[in-house]
Scaffold this motif. Structure first.
Motif, PDB file in Angstrom:
ATOM      1  N   LEU A 187     113.186  90.681  37.768  1.00 44.19           N
ATOM      2  CA  LEU A 187     113.056  89.938  36.516  1.00 44.19           C
ATOM      3  C   LEU A 187     111.681  89.279  36.410  1.00 44.19           C
ATOM      4  O   LEU A 187     111.007  89.379  35.373  1.00 44.19           O
ATOM      5  CB  LEU A 187     114.152  88.877  36.435  1.00 44.19           C
ATOM      6  N   CYS A 188     111.246  88.623  37.484  1.00 42.95           N
ATOM      7  CA  CYS A 188     109.954  87.923  37.450  1.00 42.95           C
ATOM      8  C   CYS A 188     108.795  88.886  37.239  1.00 42.95           C
ATOM      9  O   CYS A 188     107.926  88.669  36.382  1.00 42.95           O
ATOM     10  CB  CYS A 188     109.755  87.133  38.744  1.00 42.95           C
ATOM     11  N   TRP A 193     104.673  91.832  33.845  1.00 43.44           N
ATOM     12  CA  TRP A 193     104.114  93.048  33.240  1.00 43.44           C
ATOM     13  C   TRP A 193     104.178  92.978  31.715  1.00 43.44           C
ATOM     14  O   TRP A 193     103.221  93.321  31.021  1.00 43.44           O
ATOM     15  CB  TRP A 193     104.869  94.266  33.760  1.00 43.44           C
ATOM     16  N   PHE A 194     105.321  92.509  31.199  1.00 40.42           N
ATOM     17  CA  PHE A 194     105.490  92.431  29.750  1.00 40.42           C
ATOM     18  C   PHE A 194     104.479  91.461  29.134  1.00 40.42           C
ATOM     19  O   PHE A 194     103.810  91.786  28.144  1.00 40.42           O
ATOM     20  CB  PHE A 194     106.912  91.988  29.411  1.00 40.42           C
ATOM     21  N   PHE A 203     101.020  84.849  23.962  1.00 44.16           N
ATOM     22  CA  PHE A 203     102.063  84.735  24.982  1.00 44.16           C
ATOM     23  C   PHE A 203     101.588  85.182  26.368  1.00 44.16           C
ATOM     24  O   PHE A 203     102.352  85.103  27.323  1.00 44.16           O
ATOM     25  CB  PHE A 203     103.280  85.567  24.581  1.00 44.16           C
ATOM     26  N   LYS A 204     100.345  85.648  26.480  1.00 50.14           N
ATOM     27  CA  LYS A 204      99.892  86.182  27.773  1.00 50.14           C
ATOM     28  C   LYS A 204      99.818  85.106  28.844  1.00 50.14           C
ATOM     29  O   LYS A 204      99.941  85.400  30.036  1.00 50.14           O
ATOM     30  CB  LYS A 204      98.533  86.861  27.608  1.00 50.14           C
ATOM     31  N   PHE A 205      99.648  83.849  28.441  1.00 48.60           N
ATOM     32  CA  PHE A 205      99.616  82.769  29.419  1.00 48.60           C
ATOM     33  C   PHE A 205     100.898  82.717  30.246  1.00 48.60           C
ATOM     34  O   PHE A 205     100.872  82.374  31.436  1.00 48.60           O
ATOM     35  CB  PHE A 205      99.399  81.425  28.703  1.00 48.60           C
ATOM     36  N   THR A 210     105.234  83.583  35.205  1.00 47.94           N
ATOM     37  CA  THR A 210     106.198  84.502  35.807  1.00 47.94           C
ATOM     38  C   THR A 210     105.635  85.146  37.071  1.00 47.94           C
ATOM     39  O   THR A 210     106.385  85.441  38.008  1.00 47.94           O
ATOM     40  CB  THR A 210     106.602  85.592  34.802  1.00 47.94           C
ATOM     41  N   LEU A 211     104.311  85.331  37.133  1.00 50.59           N
ATOM     42  CA  LEU A 211     103.707  85.863  38.350  1.00 50.59           C
ATOM     43  C   LEU A 211     103.859  84.863  39.496  1.00 50.59           C
ATOM     44  O   LEU A 211     104.224  85.244  40.621  1.00 50.59           O
ATOM     45  CB  LEU A 211     102.225  86.155  38.108  1.00 50.59           C
ATOM     46  N   PHE A 212     103.593  83.595  39.207  1.00 52.00           N
ATOM     47  CA  PHE A 212     103.808  82.558  40.222  1.00 52.00           C
ATOM     48  C   PHE A 212     105.279  82.514  40.623  1.00 52.00           C
ATOM     49  O   PHE A 212     105.613  82.369  41.816  1.00 52.00           O
ATOM     50  CB  PHE A 212     103.373  81.191  39.687  1.00 52.00           C
TER      51      PHE A 212
END
Length: 247
Positions: A187-188, A193-194, A203-205, A210-212
């Motif tokens: 999920l993370c 990726w999305f 929304f890229k921030f 989610t990467l963290f």
């Protein structure tokens, strides 16, 4: 969810069907055996780093799980079983964090259920061997210092706990932790990726969040992998000791 039910690689449609989950388990078991054999064959009076790690790991299982729970005599007698359970569960848990494997061998029910069944039969057999059939059943089902009328309620509860529920709780505790850990990682990193490649610019921030979260969940899954191996081995030792003890 399809990752838990991959297509067959060999022997499709037979009881010996071999798929990606089985491949992960075989790799984990082979790697564990090879590491232990190397550590044992190259054992020296002044240990190397690898031998030291193997000895410290075995000492941890012996002192902190087997002997501390079951006493020195019984702990040493059952150390091969407890150590096998601990290292097997640990190795198959950690495959969920290894690149290109990315799936815990314990995240599908077969291995947790097999180990739970082995523990189940072991503690019943050890209880009967130590106390006899009658003594074991009395020890397992009848609680001391309880009013006789309460036995009508408590004996069925103890029977369900000792003979029905315990193997399922052993199985489900390990299975659920590994399955949920895998889903949270997916999920993370899927969300990362999305947000980075498909979401609108504003929304890229959230991709950094989610990467963290993915790296945090990886560290948490590593901790849970070790903890679940410890818990499974500890409960196996506790169940065996309870079954064989007079009190």
């Amino acid at each position: 969810m399809q990752e838990f039910f991959p297509p067959a690689i060999f022997f499709e449609g037979t009881p010996f069907e071999f798929n990606r989950v089985m491949l992960v388990r075989v790799i984990a078991a082979a790697a564990l055996c090879i590491l232990m054999i190397i550590a044992a064959k190259r054992a020296k009076l002044v240990p190397s780093r690898g031998q030291s790690m193997a000895e410290l790991s075995l000492d941890f299982v012996r002192n902190s799980i087997a002997e501390q729970t079951m006493g020195k005599e019984r702990g040493r007698r059952f150390l091969p079983l407890i150590a096998t359970i601990f290292f097997m569960v640990l190795a198959m848990n950690l495959t969920g964090l290894i690149p290109f494997l990315n799936l815990a061998g314990t995240s599908v029910v077969g291995v947790p259920l097999l180990l739970a069944v082995i523990v189940y039969f072991t503690y019943h057999i050890e209880g009967i061997r130590s106390l006899g059939v009658g003594g074991y059943l009395k020890n397992a089902l009848v609680l001391p210092n309880v009013p006789p009328v309460m036995h009508v309620l408590l004996v069925p509860i103890e029977f369900l706990t000792k003979f029905v529920i315990q193997p399922f709780t052993l199985t489900l505790r390990l299975l659920a932790n590994m399955l949920v850990g895998h889903l949270l990682l997916v999920l993370c990193f899927s969300a990362t990726w999305f947000f980075f490649f498909d979401a609108a610019l504003g929304f890229k921030f959230f991709g950094f969040l989610t990467l963290f979260g993915g790296f945090f969940m990886t560290a948490l899954k590593l901790l849970v992998s070790v903890l679940q191996a410890y818990i499974f081995a500890l409960l196996a030792a506790v169940y065996i000791d309870q079954a064989a003890s007079k009190h």
